[in-house]
Design an enzyme around this catalytic site. Structure first.
Site, PDB file in Angstrom:
ATOM      1  CB  SER A 107      -0.970  -0.003   1.172  1.00 53.82           C
ATOM      2  OG  SER A 107      -2.028  -0.894   0.922  1.00 53.82           O
ATOM      3  N   GLY A 134       2.881  -0.856   3.944  1.00 49.92           N
ATOM      4  CA  GLY A 134       2.131  -1.749   3.082  1.00 49.92           C
ATOM      5  C   GLY A 134       2.320  -3.205   3.417  1.00 49.92           C
ATOM      6  CE1 TYR A 140      -5.051   2.291   4.039  1.00 49.07           C
ATOM      7  CE2 TYR A 140      -5.716   0.008   3.779  1.00 49.07           C
ATOM      8  CZ  TYR A 140      -4.845   1.038   3.500  1.00 49.07           C
ATOM      9  OH  TYR A 140      -3.774   0.813   2.692  1.00 49.07           O
ATOM     10  CB  SER A 141     -11.822   1.090   1.756  1.00 49.85           C
ATOM     11  OG  SER A 141     -12.307   0.360   0.652  1.00 49.85           O
TER      12      SER A 141
END
Length: 373
Positions: free
Chosen positions: A90, A328, A186-187
């Site tokens: 991420s 991430g 968070y998505s």
């Protein structure tokens, strides 16, 4: 925050050895910092059981030190390569956010325009309407959209290729978790939509725009967005591992199709390049002042003390102040780190996604130690 593909279980023997730090420049002024970082890496391998850890630390004077610990390839016993490439999960979101904000600065995207302005009719579902979700809400995770990652079968990701629209459909088939703008949630779905907006506005693939606008602009020599079908890691790298359950042996998951991450988590990089990226971003080398200020305007992340900006997070430091970064997770690799406004930067990568959140906190503790000591 992390890319939330289902966290893997982990239990390695404490017999893994810890490598010494590799000095890439003169030693940092705080003499105890390298030893403190080594101790943190040692604990991650011996006590927490991660296969390998790679860390790159840059002090405020620009001096860099690399560290490795553990085993980079469990089959051969080879050490982890210094500053090796890893899948950065991420952290990709920050690259995507930079491109969107560059387009804002160019007058091609309006942060407060509805998603439907750029993707008309695409975002629809039960309780979901792209006419009521803004671009800013996508970048700040306040859209209320469910995360598609919860619908993925992690074990299938090695071979499975996903089109971005397939990922979006997984999310649109779920009810929203909140109303648009109501709260942080968070998505990764938000960043699939952000990537689709970039492609619609520029007429070019998101990976190509990231390469042109970010990677080449600041000279990231070891960072790239894998092309469709590329399941490899191009340069020297530690192997990444996962296990489905605590009773299963570790599985080498180094080669996999990263398309399930796409604009939310597909990229590959090194610690040095990530440090350069976050430092250049904070120094204003990638965004005009107005857009950088918008990126750094945060909303609370629950009661964690963290703040969510547009594709970036602020995290408090034990020594005072904050650092800015993302982090991430993707099967095989977890990364944590970021940079401060005075030029310090740290990236720590472990070669599995810990099942125990306490292990991730230990990774973050190493980041704090490296930035503070």
């Amino acid at each position: 925050m992390r890319q939330r593909i289902r966290r893997t279980a982990l239990a390695l023997s404490a017999a893994l050895v810890v490598g010494a730090g590799v000095l890439a420049a003169p030693a940092a002024s705080a003499a105890d910092r390298p030893e403190s970082v080594r101790q943190g890496l040692d604990a991650l391998v011996r006590a927490d059981g991660v296969p390998a850890v790679l860390a790159t630390v840059r002090d405020r004077d620009g001096r860099v030190r690399h560290f490795t610990a553990g085993v980079g390839d469990l089959a051969t016993g080879a050490k982890a390569p210094v500053d090796g490439q890893v899948r950065i999960g991420s952290n990709t979101k920050t690259f995507t956010a930079v491109v969107v904000l560059q387009l804002v600065g160019e007058g091609k995207v309006d942060l407060d325009a509805p998603v439907d302005t750029y993707l008309p009719g695409l975002v629809r579902g039960e309780g979901i309407d792209g006419r009521s979700i803004t671009v800013r809400q996508l970048l700040q995770h306040t859209s209320g959209l469910a995360d598609y990652e919860g619908a993925l079968d992690e074990a299938s990701l090695r071979e499975r290729y996903f089109e971005p629209r397939e990922l979006l459909d997984l999310a649109l088939g779920q009810k929203p978790v909140s109303a648009p703008g109501e709260k942080f949630g968070y998505s990764s779905t938000n960043y699939v939509l952000a990537g689709l907006i970039v492609q619609k506005v520029t007429g070019r693939p998101i990976g190509e725009e990231i390469d042109r606008r970010v990677v080449r602009r600041i000279g990231l020599r070891h960072t790239y967005f894998p092309t469709a079908g590329d399941r490899t890691i191009r340069e020297p790298h530690p192997h990444g591992y996962r296990r489905g359950t605590a009773d299963e042996p570790l599985q080498d998951f180094t080669e996999m199709d990263p398309s399930a991450g796409w604009a939310a988590g597909q990229m590959i990089s090194t610690g040095s390049d990530l440090n350069r990226f976050y430092s250049a971003l904070l120094a204003g080398r990638l965004l005009p002042p107005a857009q950088l200020a918008q990126m750094r305007t945060t909303v609370p992340v629950g009661d964690t003390g963290m703040g969510a900006g547009l594709g970036i997070f602020s995290r408090p430091l034990s020594c005072g102040g904050v650092y800015w970064g993302h982090g991430g997770d993707i099967p095989g690799y977890e990364t944590r780190g970021g940079a401060t406004d005075d030029g310090r930067a740290v990236t720590v990568a472990v070669t599995t996604v810990p099942a125990d959140p306490a292990v991730t906190r230990h990774v973050e503790d190493v980041v704090d130690t490296a930035l503070c000591r």
